[in-house]
Design a protein around this motif. Sequence first.
Motif, PDB file in Angstrom:
ATOM      1  N   GLY A 256       0.821  -1.199   0.000  1.00 37.02           N
ATOM      2  CA  GLY A 256       0.000   0.000   0.000  1.00 37.02           C
ATOM      3  C   GLY A 256       0.852   1.245   0.000  1.00 37.02           C
ATOM      4  O   GLY A 256       2.080   1.184  -0.105  1.00 37.02           O
ATOM      5  N   THR A 257       0.179   2.390   0.111  1.00 36.79           N
ATOM      6  CA  THR A 257       0.892   3.660   0.095  1.00 36.79           C
ATOM      7  C   THR A 257       1.751   3.843   1.342  1.00 36.79           C
ATOM      8  O   THR A 257       2.871   4.365   1.270  1.00 36.79           O
TER       9      THR A 257
ATOM     10  N   GLU B 262     -10.832  -3.924  -1.072  1.00 34.83           N
ATOM     11  CA  GLU B 262      -9.475  -4.321  -0.686  1.00 34.83           C
ATOM     12  C   GLU B 262      -9.281  -4.341   0.830  1.00 34.83           C
ATOM     13  O   GLU B 262      -8.392  -5.056   1.326  1.00 34.83           O
ATOM     14  N   ASN B 263     -10.087  -3.595   1.562  1.00 34.38           N
ATOM     15  CA  ASN B 263      -9.938  -3.529   3.019  1.00 34.38           C
ATOM     16  C   ASN B 263     -10.936  -4.415   3.757  1.00 34.38           C
ATOM     17  O   ASN B 263     -10.991  -4.380   4.994  1.00 34.38           O
TER      18      ASN B 263
ATOM     19  N   ASP C 145      -7.519  -2.515   8.006  1.00 29.54           N
ATOM     20  CA  ASP C 145      -6.854  -1.295   7.569  1.00 29.54           C
ATOM     21  C   ASP C 145      -7.556  -0.055   8.125  1.00 29.54           C
ATOM     22  O   ASP C 145      -8.338   0.620   7.452  1.00 29.54           O
TER      23      ASP C 145
ATOM     24  N   THR D 166     -10.992   6.224  -1.062  1.00 24.29           N
ATOM     25  CA  THR D 166     -10.790   5.933  -2.481  1.00 24.29           C
ATOM     26  C   THR D 166     -11.929   6.539  -3.295  1.00 24.29           C
ATOM     27  O   THR D 166     -13.095   6.445  -2.918  1.00 24.29           O
TER      28      THR D 166
END
Length: 420
Positions: A13-14, A132-133, A145, A164
């Motif tokens: 991830g970021t 995704e989380n 997350d 997002t």
Amino acid sequence: MNKYKLIGKIGEGTFSDVLKTQSLRDGNFYACKQMKQHFESIEQVNNLREIQALRRLNPHPNILMLHEVVFDKKSGSLALICELMDMNIYELIKGRKKPLPEKRTMSYMYQLCKSLDHMHRNGIFHRDVKPENILIKQDTLKLGDFGSCRSVYSKQPYTEYISTRWYRAPECLLTDGYYSYKMDMWSAGCVFYEITSLHPLFPGSNELDQISKIHDIIGTPAKKILNKFKQSRAMSFHFPFKKGTGIPSLVPNLSPKGLTLMYAMIEYDPDERITARQALHHPYFRELRTADKKALTIQRKVRLIENTEGQEPIHLWPTSKESKGQHFLRQAQENPKRHHGPSCVIELPKLNVCGVTKLTSYPSPTFRSVFTTPVTHCEVPVLQPIKYIGTNCKSEKQKELKTSLKQCHLPTIERRDGRF
């Protein structure tokens, strides 16, 4: 990290990398979230929102479990050791040609709403709910997350571009950070659609295109709603009127109850949008609520049995049609020592006297014993009539009064015309 063995990389991830690790102590596998940021002190680590949120929300069956926080003072590295799940929602639906069965989709959405309800009631909202989380392990769903989470009671405005884009609520797009926990429900509605159709609901390429795609499907909102957003933004905006194509044609396999719940989640006005608690009581989840109640009843009975082992049995109130008097009578007959006195009239057992009872502690010479005949072979003696001892002046007068009384007959009363 000397206690764990690195197995492989799961995702990136970021702000962090997710690694699969194995504990050298118990041999179990865990997910390690390795932070890219370096920390200077343990106080800075403890003030991290994600750690505070996980500690407050754990344990919960639909929240990712945090097992350990590993901080290296020398290098400043930080790792969160969490439970390992099989996959996330995005990986689950990626490449599928047929949608999931609706019962499975219903179960996932029910668990997602339970996780959001638990978060919101504890004063936290996620701000980045997306496939995704949302993690899956067999039939269990867990939300993870929490790096973007925020307190419900913190002062607005918040960061504008936090979630997002595809799952960002209209109030996040049209205001300068004036949004609330209701944004999580909008994101959950977008996830609901994506699980059902296998495609994102509003895949905008930028903020303006995102708003346009929302209006294409659910239509342009009324001016009253748009005026709410204009009050918190310096610039003004005007959108052309669009009726909207609607959602039913896009998800033909979804039941009408599921469709009403989805519309309630993606309500344009956040004040009218459904909450997580209200969603859990929606008719779409009726079967799952009933199953939860049955499971909870069984758990309570098991706990009651475990807590009462080795103790006296607990007598519950009768559930049949028998009256309370019959219930107490039956209990008194089964265990007479527990009842000091019955609440209704009962028949006493017959008394078997095996000998003459003498009162030695408090003798009374003025009264003769009523047991005048000797008792042999445990036979019950015949009781003789009680006689007065001494003079009684009133007894002779009373006898004369009784003999002087004569029987009198009253005349009958005739009834005429309905009256006496």
